[in-house]
Design a protein around this motif. Structure first.
Motif, PDB file in Angstrom:
ATOM      1  N   SER A  94       0.839  -1.203   0.000  1.00  0.00           N
ATOM      2  CA  SER A  94       0.000   0.000   0.000  1.00  0.00           C
ATOM      3  C   SER A  94       0.866   1.242   0.000  1.00  0.00           C
ATOM      4  N   ASN A  95       0.265   2.346  -0.391  1.00  0.00           N
ATOM      5  CA  ASN A  95       0.928   3.647  -0.320  1.00  0.00           C
ATOM      6  C   ASN A  95       0.813   4.193   1.099  1.00  0.00           C
ATOM      7  N   GLY A  96       1.719   5.083   1.447  1.00  0.00           N
ATOM      8  CA  GLY A  96       1.584   5.811   2.709  1.00  0.00           C
ATOM      9  C   GLY A  96       2.014   5.001   3.913  1.00  0.00           C
ATOM     10  N   GLU A 176      10.659   6.580   2.277  1.00  0.00           N
ATOM     11  CA  GLU A 176      11.304   6.935   0.999  1.00  0.00           C
ATOM     12  C   GLU A 176      10.276   6.944  -0.134  1.00  0.00           C
ATOM     13  N   LYS A 177       9.366   5.959  -0.098  1.00  0.00           N
ATOM     14  CA  LYS A 177       8.302   5.929  -1.112  1.00  0.00           C
ATOM     15  C   LYS A 177       7.291   7.046  -0.845  1.00  0.00           C
ATOM     16  N   LEU A 178       7.034   7.293   0.459  1.00  0.00           N
ATOM     17  CA  LEU A 178       6.072   8.340   0.823  1.00  0.00           C
ATOM     18  C   LEU A 178       6.499   9.697   0.250  1.00  0.00           C
ATOM     19  N   ILE A 184       4.162  13.543  -5.904  1.00  0.00           N
ATOM     20  CA  ILE A 184       3.583  13.235  -7.222  1.00  0.00           C
ATOM     21  C   ILE A 184       2.046  13.154  -7.198  1.00  0.00           C
ATOM     22  N   ASN A 185       1.505  12.343  -6.271  1.00  0.00           N
ATOM     23  CA  ASN A 185       0.121  11.895  -6.445  1.00  0.00           C
ATOM     24  C   ASN A 185      -0.903  13.027  -6.478  1.00  0.00           C
ATOM     25  N   ALA A 186      -0.891  13.859  -5.422  1.00  0.00           N
ATOM     26  CA  ALA A 186      -1.949  14.882  -5.358  1.00  0.00           C
ATOM     27  C   ALA A 186      -1.763  15.920  -6.467  1.00  0.00           C
ATOM     28  N   LYS A 194       0.405  13.601 -16.421  1.00  0.00           N
ATOM     29  CA  LYS A 194       1.226  12.420 -16.148  1.00  0.00           C
ATOM     30  C   LYS A 194       2.418  12.824 -15.279  1.00  0.00           C
ATOM     31  N   ASN A 195       2.979  11.842 -14.582  1.00  0.00           N
ATOM     32  CA  ASN A 195       4.047  12.123 -13.611  1.00  0.00           C
ATOM     33  C   ASN A 195       5.183  12.970 -14.196  1.00  0.00           C
ATOM     34  N   GLY A 196       5.645  12.611 -15.394  1.00  0.00           N
ATOM     35  CA  GLY A 196       6.832  13.247 -15.972  1.00  0.00           C
ATOM     36  C   GLY A 196       6.690  14.753 -16.135  1.00  0.00           C
ATOM     37  N   GLY A 243       5.800   8.295 -17.737  1.00  0.00           N
ATOM     38  CA  GLY A 243       4.631   8.082 -18.593  1.00  0.00           C
ATOM     39  C   GLY A 243       3.396   7.638 -17.818  1.00  0.00           C
ATOM     40  N   ASN A 244       3.511   7.582 -16.491  1.00  0.00           N
ATOM     41  CA  ASN A 244       2.412   7.030 -15.694  1.00  0.00           C
ATOM     42  C   ASN A 244       1.380   8.074 -15.281  1.00  0.00           C
ATOM     43  N   ARG A 245       0.138   7.621 -15.183  1.00  0.00           N
ATOM     44  CA  ARG A 245      -0.910   8.417 -14.527  1.00  0.00           C
ATOM     45  C   ARG A 245      -0.938   7.914 -13.086  1.00  0.00           C
ATOM     46  N   SER A 246      -0.636   8.757 -12.119  1.00  0.00           N
ATOM     47  CA  SER A 246      -0.502   8.305 -10.727  1.00  0.00           C
ATOM     48  C   SER A 246      -1.805   7.667 -10.248  1.00  0.00           C
ATOM     49  N   SER A 247      -1.693   6.887  -9.189  1.00  0.00           N
ATOM     50  CA  SER A 247      -2.890   6.207  -8.682  1.00  0.00           C
ATOM     51  C   SER A 247      -3.940   7.224  -8.234  1.00  0.00           C
ATOM     52  N   MET A 248      -3.501   8.367  -7.704  1.00  0.00           N
ATOM     53  CA  MET A 248      -4.507   9.347  -7.255  1.00  0.00           C
ATOM     54  C   MET A 248      -5.186  10.019  -8.447  1.00  0.00           C
TER      55      MET A 248
HETATM   56  O1  KPL Z   1       3.093   4.899  -6.358  1.00  0.00           O
HETATM   57  C1  KPL Z   1       2.812   5.600  -7.296  1.00  0.00           C
HETATM   58  C2  KPL Z   1       1.373   5.938  -7.450  1.00  0.00           C
HETATM   59  O2  KPL Z   1       0.962   6.398  -8.497  1.00  0.00           O
HETATM   60  O3  KPL Z   1       0.658   5.730  -6.454  1.00  0.00           O
HETATM   61  C3  KPL Z   1       3.899   6.178  -8.175  1.00  0.00           C
HETATM   62  C4  KPL Z   1       5.244   5.552  -7.835  1.00  0.00           C
HETATM   63  C5  KPL Z   1       3.961   7.657  -7.946  1.00  0.00           C
HETATM   64  C6  KPL Z   1       3.727   5.882  -9.627  1.00  0.00           C
HETATM   65  O4  KPL Z   1       2.746   6.631 -10.239  1.00  0.00           O
END
Ligand code: KPL
Length: 296
Positions: A94-96, A176-178, A184-186, A194-196, A243-248
């Motif tokens: 999980s995140n957070g 570190e992930k937090l 990024i997410n919010a 996208k993240n980039g 290139g990712n759309r974050s989970s949030m």
């Molecule tokens: O964990 C992620 C998420 O989107 O929740 C990242 C690493 C930021 C990848 O998008």
């Protein structure tokens, strides 16, 4: 070894497909409404390619290794219905902060490990996900009993071709992930980017830097010894998942509840407890609360 993956969202589908495609005995536990679609098989494309037919169940099944891949606010409910054998390990991905501790409070810490997943996975439709970038899973536990079983999870992930490692200090690894999620997410959810793009637009890069710098100060005040520079670490994750759309962003697009409580809002909460002001994370939290209210 019997493996079960709980949750058929982006991450759950990804892990179940990769584990099952490598010939492991996997059950994907999903909501009843997804069962029919998932029984046709699951598919990963992008950086990884896999098609597989894991067993599908709409209720928990006994397993030796369980990966929960549900939102942080659903973890307690997800572990409540589990049945165990004496050696079962439950890896809470999980995140957070706090989800593995919530699971441990329900089912015992000797059964629970935390999984920190750096995976740019996008949910396309039930059973289909796209992997847009780098992936890595960091495993760890604060309980010696669970730590002894971590190899089981590491070997399963490696057999599936997934990069994974065991962290000596899982709390530091979660922080570190937090940092990356706080940066990024919010902000991607608010802007729809996208993240980039967060490194391409100077004002957004400054906002990411300010939010993550606050989180770094809060971590220091809370006595967390992280092995990375919070801002550099966040920039690295942004580049790896450009290139990712974050989970949030995926959550707000679908009108779903977000994980702001365990991300920017958690930084603000710990900051208050440690006497560290967090105006940037307070503002970001307020904006996400507003977006969540749009859908109520
Ligand atoms: O964990 C992620 C998420 O989107 O929740 C990242 C690493 C930021 C990848 O998008």
């Amino acid at each position: 070894m019997k493996i079960s993956v709980i949750g058929a969202g982006a991450l759950g589908t990804f892990y179940a497909a990769m584990l099952a495609a490598s010939g492991q005995d996997v059950t994907l536990v999903c909501r009843p409404k997804y069962r029919e679609a998932l029984e046709k098989g699951v598919q990963v494309d992008g950086v990884f390619q896999a098609t597989a037919k894991p067993r599908i169940s709409d209720r928990p099944v006994p397993a030796d290794l369980v990966f929960t891949a549900v939102k942080s606010y659903d973890v307690e409910a997800a572990v409540e219905g589990l049945s165990f054998n004496p050696g079962t390990l439950v890896v809470v991905i999980s995140n957070g902060l706090g989800s593995d501790e919530a699971a441990a409070a329900k089912i015992g810490s000797c059964r629970v490990a935390a999984g920190v997943s750096y995976s740019g996975v996008v949910f396309l439709e039930p059973g289909r996900v796209h992997v847009a970038g780098y992936t890595e899973t960091v495993l760890g536990s604060t309980d010696p009993g669970a730590r002894d079983r971590l190899d089981m999870a590491l070997i399963a992930l490696e057999k599936a071709g997934l990069k994974a490692r065991i962290a000596d200090d899982i709390r530091a690894a979660q922080w570190e992930k937090l940092f990356a999620n706080v940066g990024i997410n919010a902000i991607t959810a608010i802007t729809g980017l996208k993240n980039g793009m967060l490194l391409e637009i100077p004002e957004l890069k400054a906002l990411v830097t300010a939010a993550v710098s606050e989180a770094g100060e809060v971590a220091r005040a809370a006595g967390i010894r992280v092995g990375v520079d919070p801002v550099e670490q966040t920039y690295r994750v942004i580049r790896d998942t450009a290139g990712n759309r974050s989970s949030m962003l995926q959550d707000v697009t679908k009108g779903k509840r977000t994980e702001i409580d365990v991300l920017n809002s958690k930084i603000a909460e710990i900051g208050r407890a440690c006497g560290i002001p967090t105006p940037v994370n307070d503002t970001i939290t307020a904006l996400i609360r507003g977006i969540e209210h749009r859908h109520q």
